[in-house]
Design an enzyme around this catalytic site. Structure first.
Site, short mmCIF file in Angstrom:
data_model
loop_
_atom_site.label_atom_id
_atom_site.label_comp_id
_atom_site.label_asym_id
_atom_site.label_seq_id
_atom_site.Cartn_x
_atom_site.Cartn_y
_atom_site.Cartn_z
N ASP A 1 -81.68 -17.83 -54.74
CA ASP A 1 -81.06 -16.64 -54.79
C ASP A 1 -81.21 -15.85 -53.70
OD1 ASP A 1 -83.18 -13.73 -54.99
OD2 ASP A 1 -83.98 -15.26 -55.45
N PHE B 1 -90.53 -6.63 -54.84
CA PHE B 1 -89.71 -6.46 -53.80
C PHE B 1 -88.90 -4.96 -53.27
CE2 PHE B 1 -85.46 -7.21 -51.44
CZ PHE B 1 -85.81 -7.21 -49.80
N GLY C 1 -92.59 -13.62 -50.33
CA GLY C 1 -93.05 -13.28 -49.62
C GLY C 1 -92.89 -13.76 -48.54
N CYS D 1 -61.86 -23.68 -54.38
CA CYS D 1 -62.71 -22.51 -55.18
C CYS D 1 -60.97 -22.19 -56.03
CB CYS D 1 -63.55 -21.96 -54.20
SG CYS D 1 -62.62 -20.49 -53.12
N ASP E 1 -85.81 -10.41 -61.72
CA ASP E 1 -87.17 -10.40 -60.78
C ASP E 1 -87.59 -8.54 -60.93
OD1 ASP E 1 -88.84 -9.88 -58.25
OD2 ASP E 1 -87.12 -9.87 -56.50
N SER E 2 -89.10 -8.73 -60.21
CA SER E 2 -90.16 -7.60 -61.39
C SER E 2 -90.33 -6.61 -61.27
CB SER E 2 -91.39 -8.17 -61.26
OG SER E 2 -91.90 -8.39 -59.86
N ASP F 1 -95.59 -8.63 -58.76
CA ASP F 1 -96.46 -9.49 -57.26
C ASP F 1 -96.56 -7.51 -55.57
OD1 ASP F 1 -93.34 -9.26 -56.99
OD2 ASP F 1 -94.89 -10.72 -55.27
N HIS G 1 -65.23 -17.17 -53.25
CA HIS G 1 -65.05 -17.65 -51.92
C HIS G 1 -67.04 -18.73 -51.96
CE1 HIS G 1 -64.65 -21.16 -49.22
NE2 HIS G 1 -65.08 -20.79 -48.43
#
Length: 373
Positions: A270, A94, A220, A310, A90-91, A144, A339
């Site tokens: 994500d 955020f 966003g 799991c 990610d840039s 962004d 899990h």
């Protein structure tokens, strides 16, 4: 990078994303490893136990600590972390939103005041690409301008204009670097903004999708708006995104969010929710959420989810995990995170299988039926 669409069922899509480091079958959920590490887990857990093919790391956080230059000298994120599969980074856009008290927006970039030592740093579109080039992530996100919702039309309009301008600067700089033989194995995604306003989303998507990025994200959302508004915005936006490229919804979300947005054409997700909730004792299961600290689990011999295969559910009881949580044992965070991540990864895997067999709506109905909804 190549992306192949394997099947569709309604708007739901199953695809195959091939990067230099791994083959990713979509829809996919990417565990969040903000600083190059998924909290409480190591890369043996990620590769050998969970069999993840891609994880997300963050440009802002790895730039501040340990530093992208250090990571570069250690062989990029893959060499530094010993995770030999794909990274998406990610840039930092955020973080400008989540750490807004420490940031200032300008037409040419975002100024950060480090949450670690108070030092000031300027992220421009080119700077963000240089950092991610050093990280050597398989997929890099452009800088962004993300805004919290609700927001004024004026602020959203500014966000779109800045994001488009920064996208143009980003793609031009990225392609020029590739012509020099730099970041030639990396790929670049743009981020569509516009709040929950359909007109703004249309403008942002139209402008960005004309620029020839390798993939596109919807940013966003999940920033304060009602869930239905998020679903409606995704449903409006995905048809404007190229069908031959991945469609990524950033920072989302709950299991319900994944199912609903897969139904609306999203390929990639994500969110910190599965691991953060795990550490706090909230467990995701096929029949809904449980809180493991509840007294009723103190003598419960059952696994967290009897239908789960799991590592944790195949070995440990609810009673033992209840004990670990109450005793504040560090091992609880690992076992619960394994899990929850397994549950998320299995959920998108089952969604993919349903899309391929043309039974996605049955899968969707069964998902809610198991929750009594």
């Amino acid at each position: 990078m190549t992306f192949t669409l394997d099947a569709t069922d309604g708007k739901a899509r199953a695809g195959t994303l091939q990067t230099t480091h791994s083959t990713i079958q979509t829809p996919i959920f990417m565990p969040v490893g903000t600083v190059g590490s998924v909290k409480g887990l190591d890369m043996h857990d990620m590769m050998d136990i969970l069999d993840t093919q891609i994880i997300l790391a963050n440009t802002y956080h790895t730039y501040l600590r340990p530093g992208d230059e250090i990571i570069k000298t250690m062989g990029g994120l893959h060499g530094f972390t010993q995770y030999d599969r794909s990274f998406l980074t990610d840039s930092g856009g955020f973080q400008a939103f989540s750490l807004s008290s420490n940031t200032k927006h300008f037409e040419h970039g975002i100024e950060f005041k480090s949450h670690i030592d108070g030092s000031k740093h300027l992220f421009t579109p080119e700077k963000v690409i240089d950092i991610q080039t050093n990280l050597n992530s398989d997929i890099m996100m452009i800088l962004d301008d993300l805004v919290a919702l609700p927001a004024t039309k004026e602020r959203i309009a500014t966000s779109i204009d800045r994001t488009t301008q920064w996208a143009k600067e980003s793609i031009n700089y990225f392609r020029s670097q590739q012509e020099k033989g730099i970041c030639k194995d990396q790929n670049i995604f743009a981020i569509i903004q516009g709040g929950t306003d359909f007109e703004f989303r249309t403008k942002s998507a139209t402008e960005l999708c004309s620029l020839g990025f390798d993939g596109y994200a919807i940013g966003g959302l999940s920033v304060g708006e009602p869930n239905q508004a998020m679903y409606d915005t995704v449903e409006h936006t995905t048809p404007m995104m190229p069908d031959d490229k991945p469609k990524y919804l950033m920072g989302v979300g709950t299991p319900e969010d994944l199912v609903e947005n897969i139904a609306r054409g999203i390929d990639m997700f994500d969110c910190v929710m599965p691991t953060r909730n795990a550490r706090n004792g909230t467990i995701f299961t096929s029949f809904g959420r449980i809180t493991i600290k509840a007294a009723r689990f103190k003598t419960d011999p059952e696994p967290l989810d009897p239908s789960c295969q799991c590592y944790t559910c195949q070995r440990y009881s609810r009673a033992y995990l209840n004990h670990l949580f109450r005793a504040k044992e560090l091992s609880f965070g690992r076992l619960a995170s394994i899990h929850n991540l397994h549950y998320y990864l299995q959920l998108v895997k089952e969604a993919r299988e349903a899309i391929i067999t043309g039974t996605f709506e049955n899968f969707r109905k069964d998902f809610y039926h198991k929750r009594g909804l």
